[in-house]
Design an enzyme around this catalytic site. Structure first.
Site, PDB file in Angstrom:
ATOM      1  N   LYS A  73     -61.000  -1.965   2.965  1.00 45.47           N
ATOM      2  CA  LYS A  73     -61.667  -2.841   3.844  1.00 45.47           C
ATOM      3  C   LYS A  73     -61.370  -2.291   5.451  1.00 45.47           C
ATOM      4  O   LYS A  73     -61.150  -2.967   6.385  1.00 45.47           O
ATOM      5  CB  LYS A  73     -61.154  -4.212   3.853  1.00 45.47           C
ATOM      6  CG  LYS A  73     -61.040  -4.816   2.244  1.00 45.47           C
ATOM      7  CD  LYS A  73     -62.483  -4.343   1.563  1.00 45.47           C
ATOM      8  CE  LYS A  73     -63.727  -5.129   2.374  1.00 45.47           C
ATOM      9  NZ  LYS A  73     -65.019  -4.889   1.855  1.00 45.47           N
ATOM     10  N   GLY A  75     -63.635  -0.195   6.781  1.00 43.33           N
ATOM     11  CA  GLY A  75     -64.973   0.674   7.154  1.00 43.33           C
ATOM     12  C   GLY A  75     -65.388   1.797   6.168  1.00 43.33           C
ATOM     13  O   GLY A  75     -66.145   2.649   6.515  1.00 43.33           O
ATOM     14  N   THR A  77     -67.316   1.673   3.377  1.00 45.72           N
ATOM     15  CA  THR A  77     -68.715   1.491   2.976  1.00 45.72           C
ATOM     16  C   THR A  77     -69.659   2.020   4.141  1.00 45.72           C
ATOM     17  O   THR A  77     -70.429   3.159   3.866  1.00 45.72           O
ATOM     18  CB  THR A  77     -69.266   0.149   2.810  1.00 45.72           C
ATOM     19  OG1 THR A  77     -68.426  -0.717   1.928  1.00 45.72           O
ATOM     20  CG2 THR A  77     -70.625  -0.090   2.111  1.00 45.72           C
ATOM     21  N   TRP A  78     -69.210   1.972   5.537  1.00 45.64           N
ATOM     22  CA  TRP A  78     -70.144   2.382   6.383  1.00 45.64           C
ATOM     23  C   TRP A  78     -69.630   3.745   6.480  1.00 45.64           C
ATOM     24  O   TRP A  78     -70.780   4.543   6.926  1.00 45.64           O
ATOM     25  CB  TRP A  78     -69.597   1.831   7.686  1.00 45.64           C
ATOM     26  CG  TRP A  78     -70.322   2.101   8.822  1.00 45.64           C
ATOM     27  CD1 TRP A  78     -71.571   2.373   8.983  1.00 45.64           C
ATOM     28  CD2 TRP A  78     -69.805   1.725  10.303  1.00 45.64           C
ATOM     29  NE1 TRP A  78     -72.075   2.399  10.238  1.00 45.64           N
ATOM     30  CE2 TRP A  78     -70.960   1.853  11.191  1.00 45.64           C
ATOM     31  CE3 TRP A  78     -68.614   1.301  10.887  1.00 45.64           C
ATOM     32  CZ2 TRP A  78     -71.028   1.892  12.648  1.00 45.64           C
ATOM     33  CZ3 TRP A  78     -68.405   1.041  12.351  1.00 45.64           C
ATOM     34  CH2 TRP A  78     -69.811   1.591  13.114  1.00 45.64           C
ATOM     35  N   HIS A 135     -58.382   5.794  -1.357  1.00 45.85           N
ATOM     36  CA  HIS A 135     -57.504   5.110  -0.505  1.00 45.85           C
ATOM     37  C   HIS A 135     -55.962   5.580  -0.555  1.00 45.85           C
ATOM     38  O   HIS A 135     -55.132   4.895  -0.201  1.00 45.85           O
ATOM     39  CB  HIS A 135     -57.511   3.530  -1.048  1.00 45.85           C
ATOM     40  CG  HIS A 135     -59.013   3.121  -0.779  1.00 45.85           C
ATOM     41  ND1 HIS A 135     -59.573   3.042   0.242  1.00 45.85           N
ATOM     42  CD2 HIS A 135     -59.729   2.351  -1.768  1.00 45.85           C
ATOM     43  CE1 HIS A 135     -60.739   2.202   0.225  1.00 45.85           C
ATOM     44  NE2 HIS A 135     -60.675   1.885  -1.070  1.00 45.85           N
ATOM     45  N   ARG A 157     -58.729   1.182  10.905  1.00 47.65           N
ATOM     46  CA  ARG A 157     -59.403  -0.030  11.467  1.00 47.65           C
ATOM     47  C   ARG A 157     -58.143  -1.139  12.029  1.00 47.65           C
ATOM     48  O   ARG A 157     -56.944  -0.855  11.271  1.00 47.65           O
ATOM     49  CB  ARG A 157     -60.233  -0.931  10.449  1.00 47.65           C
ATOM     50  CG  ARG A 157     -60.954  -2.135  11.174  1.00 47.65           C
ATOM     51  CD  ARG A 157     -61.566  -2.730  10.049  1.00 47.65           C
ATOM     52  NE  ARG A 157     -62.640  -3.603  10.431  1.00 47.65           N
ATOM     53  CZ  ARG A 157     -63.227  -4.452   9.715  1.00 47.65           C
ATOM     54  NH1 ARG A 157     -63.149  -4.575   8.486  1.00 47.65           N
ATOM     55  NH2 ARG A 157     -64.047  -5.541  10.430  1.00 47.65           N
ATOM     56  N   LYS A 290     -69.233  -9.483   8.128  1.00 45.94           N
ATOM     57  CA  LYS A 290     -69.694  -9.290   9.762  1.00 45.94           C
ATOM     58  C   LYS A 290     -69.353  -7.949  10.158  1.00 45.94           C
ATOM     59  O   LYS A 290     -70.359  -7.669  11.165  1.00 45.94           O
ATOM     60  CB  LYS A 290     -68.619 -10.379  10.432  1.00 45.94           C
ATOM     61  CG  LYS A 290     -69.097 -11.557  10.356  1.00 45.94           C
ATOM     62  CD  LYS A 290     -68.103 -12.537  11.049  1.00 45.94           C
ATOM     63  CE  LYS A 290     -68.556 -14.215  11.093  1.00 45.94           C
ATOM     64  NZ  LYS A 290     -67.657 -14.744  12.167  1.00 45.94           N
ATOM     65  N   GLY A 291     -68.632  -7.294   9.842  1.00 48.31           N
ATOM     66  CA  GLY A 291     -68.173  -6.026  10.476  1.00 48.31           C
ATOM     67  C   GLY A 291     -68.056  -5.895  11.981  1.00 48.31           C
ATOM     68  O   GLY A 291     -68.099  -5.178  12.574  1.00 48.31           O
TER      69      GLY A 291
END
Length: 323
Positions: A73, A75, A77-78, A135, A157, A290-291
């Protein structure tokens, strides 16, 4: 949705006898979801540990492999979407409607190294670039790469935003109410360091130090910097993985087109991301919320914020890194 499908990481039925013996010798803990054990400094559920060991023993790397690494979690996916778009851009310049990101979720396009059986059949012959995700911390990944000069991209992040993203994601895929008690429990685990793939500070530091030692093979990126300067950061990523933008591409707006294609709004609007599921049965739509940078301010108490900040500052002190 099948409960066992969702919680494949929590199941212990795929663990070999050899790994069970190893687990007996490892530090153990529990979170609200299941049993954890600490291997090479990182906490795993038992089935994930088995997959990590399988990777280290059996993975056959190639020089041109690219590994996209992250703490969950943060980033992921981005980063997957951006990298796929970079590598695929020349193939779909004249046929944009057939771009793989329009019909596939980024997680379907980039297999996880520590999944039970990463699907290698989608890759072209050995001359082409293979793209994987993980991960696992840096040192654990390096052991599985067996000295091959693969390129690794890590995205970091802010720990507080990561916590909020993971909280919402977990409640969605477990189909439970988003409650303060779950957030408080997850915050406690984060601060103790005994969270899945944690401690987060050791995880991030492993890649930070790797990038300082070998910047030609390890790229350290920050989620917040990609949000603030997507154009510049995408160019940086493209150069690192060996497919820099030409002057013509920059002048024709190719960089901005990729930024737009991979935006949260664009990806979340695609039918494939509204209806599809991962192999473990998790809805793709759960990967898009939301990101936003700083969303933690809407959820964490001042006490929670101060405690996380104090621990992270202490753990990163002297490293030259802050997040």
């Amino acid at each position: 949705m099948d409960h066992k499908e969702i919680h494949v990481n929590l199941r212990e039925d795929m663990v070999t006898e050899e790994t069970r013996k190893l687990i007996c010798s490892l530090p153990k803990d529990k979170d609200s979801q299941g049993n954890l054990c600490k291997y090479q400094g990182c906490w795993y559920y038992y089935n994930t540990l088995q997959a990590v060991i399988n990777f280290q023993k059996s993975f056959q790397p190639q020089d041109t492999d690219i590994i996209l690494a992250s703490f969950p979690k943060s980033g992921t996916t981005w980063l997957k979407a951006l990298t796929v778009a970079l590598l695929e851009r020349s193939k779909h310049e004249d046929d944009p409607l057939n771009h793989p990101l329009l019909s596939n979720n980024p997680h379907a396009l980039v297999p996880l190294l520590e999944s039970s059986t990463p699907d290698l059949t989608k890759f072209l012959p050995s001359s082409s670039t293979r793209l994987f995700s993980t991960h696992m911390p840096f040192h654990t990944v390096k052991e599985g790469l067996k000295g091959y000069p693969c390129k690794i991209v890590f995205i970091c992040r802010n720990a507080k935003d990561e916590l909020i993203s993971r909280w919402y994601f977990r409640c969605k895929y477990e189909n439970v109410e988003v409650t303060r008690s779950i957030l408080e429990s997850m915050c406690e685990s984060l601060c103790r360091g005994s969270t899945f793939y944690g401690p987060i500070w050791d995880h991030v530091l492993s890649y930070w130090r790797g990038s300082l030692k070998d910047p030609s093979h390890v790229l350290f990126m920050k989620y917040e910097e990609i949000k603030e300067e997507p154009y510049a950061q995408l160019k940086r990523l493209a150069e690192f993985i060996g497919c820099p933008f030409t002057e013509e591409e920059e002048e024709s707006g190719t960089v901005n087109k990729i930024v737009e294609l991979c935006s949260l709004r664009s990806l979340s609007d695609l039918e494939a991301n509204k209806t599809g599921k991962t192999l473990n049965g998790v809805d793709y739509k759960f990967f898009f919320r939301k990101g936003e940078v700083g969303d933690w301010k809407n959820h964490l108490t001042p006490e929670m914020k101060s405690r996380i900040d104090m621990i992270i500052e202490e753990k990163l002190r002297g490293s030259g890194l802050s997040f």
